[in-house]
Design an enzyme around this catalytic site. Sequence first.
Site, PDB file in Angstrom:
ATOM      1  N   GLU A 130       0.864  -1.001  -0.115  1.00 38.30           N
ATOM      2  CA  GLU A 130       0.013   0.008   0.089  1.00 38.30           C
ATOM      3  C   GLU A 130       0.787   1.417   0.020  1.00 38.30           C
ATOM      4  O   GLU A 130       1.162   2.084   1.090  1.00 38.30           O
ATOM      5  CB  GLU A 130      -0.834   0.088   1.064  1.00 38.30           C
ATOM      6  CG  GLU A 130      -1.961  -1.278   1.172  1.00 38.30           C
ATOM      7  CD  GLU A 130      -2.579  -1.568   2.492  1.00 38.30           C
ATOM      8  OE1 GLU A 130      -2.582  -0.596   3.543  1.00 38.30           O
ATOM      9  OE2 GLU A 130      -3.368  -2.673   2.737  1.00 38.30           O
ATOM     10  N   HIS A 228      -3.376   3.673   4.801  1.00 36.42           N
ATOM     11  CA  HIS A 228      -3.527   2.648   4.082  1.00 36.42           C
ATOM     12  C   HIS A 228      -4.037   2.646   2.686  1.00 36.42           C
ATOM     13  O   HIS A 228      -4.550   3.900   2.202  1.00 36.42           O
ATOM     14  CB  HIS A 228      -4.348   1.824   4.843  1.00 36.42           C
ATOM     15  CG  HIS A 228      -3.612   1.199   6.193  1.00 36.42           C
ATOM     16  ND1 HIS A 228      -3.170  -0.038   6.542  1.00 36.42           N
ATOM     17  CD2 HIS A 228      -3.419   1.869   7.401  1.00 36.42           C
ATOM     18  CE1 HIS A 228      -2.599  -0.044   7.633  1.00 36.42           C
ATOM     19  NE2 HIS A 228      -2.788   0.832   8.092  1.00 36.42           N
ATOM     20  N   TYR A 288     -14.861  -4.594  10.098  1.00 36.33           N
ATOM     21  CA  TYR A 288     -14.579  -5.884  10.225  1.00 36.33           C
ATOM     22  C   TYR A 288     -13.767  -5.786  11.712  1.00 36.33           C
ATOM     23  O   TYR A 288     -12.836  -5.201  11.605  1.00 36.33           O
ATOM     24  CB  TYR A 288     -14.152  -6.776   9.078  1.00 36.33           C
ATOM     25  CG  TYR A 288     -12.922  -6.038   8.439  1.00 36.33           C
ATOM     26  CD1 TYR A 288     -11.752  -6.501   9.185  1.00 36.33           C
ATOM     27  CD2 TYR A 288     -12.915  -5.115   7.458  1.00 36.33           C
ATOM     28  CE1 TYR A 288     -10.516  -5.972   8.436  1.00 36.33           C
ATOM     29  CE2 TYR A 288     -11.930  -4.561   7.121  1.00 36.33           C
ATOM     30  CZ  TYR A 288     -10.780  -4.848   7.484  1.00 36.33           C
ATOM     31  OH  TYR A 288      -9.634  -4.425   6.878  1.00 36.33           O
ATOM     32  N   GLU A 310      -8.052   4.883   4.880  1.00 37.84           N
ATOM     33  CA  GLU A 310      -7.991   4.075   3.827  1.00 37.84           C
ATOM     34  C   GLU A 310      -7.914   5.247   2.846  1.00 37.84           C
ATOM     35  O   GLU A 310      -9.049   5.802   2.404  1.00 37.84           O
ATOM     36  CB  GLU A 310      -9.196   3.306   3.709  1.00 37.84           C
ATOM     37  CG  GLU A 310      -9.083   2.208   4.929  1.00 37.84           C
ATOM     38  CD  GLU A 310      -8.103   1.044   4.779  1.00 37.84           C
ATOM     39  OE1 GLU A 310      -7.313   1.050   3.644  1.00 37.84           O
ATOM     40  OE2 GLU A 310      -7.685   0.588   5.744  1.00 37.84           O
TER      41      GLU A 310
END
Length: 493
Positions: A130, A228, A288, A310
Amino acid sequence: MSKLRFVLSLLFSTAICFSLPPIAARGGHSDYIHAVLGDGNSSLYGTARHLFSQEEPRPSLELTRGYMTNGDLEKAMKDFTKRCSKISRLYSIGKSVNGFPLWVIEISDKPGVLEAEPAFKYVGNVHGDEPVGRELLLRLANWICDNYEKDPLAQMIVENVHLHILPSLNPDGFTARKRNNANNVDLNRDFPDQFFPVNENLGLRQPETRAIMTWLSENRFTASATLHGGALVANFPWDGTEDKRKYYYPCPDDETFRFLAKIYSKSHRNMSLSKEFEEGITNGASWYPIYGGMQDWNYIHGGCFELTLEISDNKWPPASELPTIWEYNRMSMLNLVASLVKTGVHGRIFSVDEGKPLPGLVVVKGINYTVKAHQAYADYHRLLAPGQKYEVTASSPGYKPKTTTVWLGENDAVTADFILIPEASSGGKLRRSICDCSSCGQPLLTRFFAETNNGITFALVVVVAFLCFLLQRRMRFNLWKQRQSSRRSSITV
Ligand SMILES: *[C@@H]1O[C@H](CO)[C@@H](O)[C@H](O)[C@H]1NC(C)=O
Ligand SMILES: *[C@@H]1O[C@H](CO)[C@@H](O)[C@H](O)[C@H]1NC(C)=O
Ligand SMILES: *[C@@H]1O[C@H](CO)[C@@H](O)[C@H](O)[C@H]1NC(C)=O
Ligand SMILES: [Zn+2]
């Protein structure tokens, strides 16, 4: 007992079948293997990371074209600190498994100098595959350097925050174009976990993880973010749940974290337009659950409010898209850092008798979380969601705690300095030292009297007193300047 475990793991596996998560950046399926194994055989916890790390198809070499290699990155960072030496310095927090230095750029008007200011850290490339974060972080540093003399936001950051930038935590993974480090461990599962003893085995902890943990023990960071890729969302604690099921699991500072995550998503070009995540933010466990992540550990053990960002659906977009992705994220990255100055309650804790700084504790009524004032300057920085009244209490062992109520407006920070009174105050005379530094105190003067003849002594005393006077004036002026620049309302309790 093993029957119970079996039933639990069966229930759990069934639950998974109904809620398979997307393969996502923080973890994806390997977490589920990991978790199921944990239920069935807890001794496997420590080694599951090694045995069952997922093998994703590696991005082709072609995709890395236009991205900085580790050597390029190192050179870019060294060039940066040369070019912008007035407001930066370069240091390393350790080495990767293969011996690559984990370089950090610190940006501040006084880099490397301890000040009564909050610190922020950005960490990129935790997962080797990443790489967008490490590219953006270099762009961020350069943008601040190019603009801090003309852009108010950049100037505010340089003057009032110590910003630490670690573009790549996982240079070995980057070279291999793989998620894990050179020992095939996912660094975002390698931290001690609050619910499960996932990573208690110190011998298995990775050098990159250890470097982060030592860094936090030696520096006080008020907030941070890791960058990320693989999704577009600002993720906040908790990342895991106590029973390993997936649901919204709020930490004590849920409101503050939602506020910080929204600063990022709403300053971003299109993160808040997400169809999958309302307002472009998510609680980690409701997305999650993961265990051994860096984010929760930062909040629990580092006193640091950390987000997991993200920043791109595509983990490895063509390098030609990097300028656009940088433009999409620029205001978010700046505003998140600036939030350390623009919001929250800040101040210092002193003792009444000597005026000396007390490394005390600050708690806010209704929030089960303690913020520590700095060991040396006793400054504290308590991030809080705006638009509310808060009851803030400062305490220090041996002193009577003091409480005050502050109103945090939508767009400002409050300064609240606390002056604490000793618990067993004998009612003795209050004495203020001549100046705030103890080295100018009496022992030194007495020694001069004893060791030198009177004429020299007198001259020295005059000089020392004058220096003390100048120093004190300067300190007052700096405090005044700081308050002016951040336009805070200010109270002393
Ligand atoms: C757990 O795994 C270890 C080896 O990985 C094995 O020796 C042990 O018997 C297992 N325990 C249980 C309860 O399955
Ligand atoms: C945001 O913009 C990028 C680049 O144009 C695009 O790929 C992505 O789908 C957009 N996401 C949302 C949620 O609009
Ligand atoms: C506050 O948090 C600590 C852990 O940090 C926990 O042990 C304690 O039970 C919590 N107290 C309350 C009242 O929830
Ligand atoms: Zn990741």
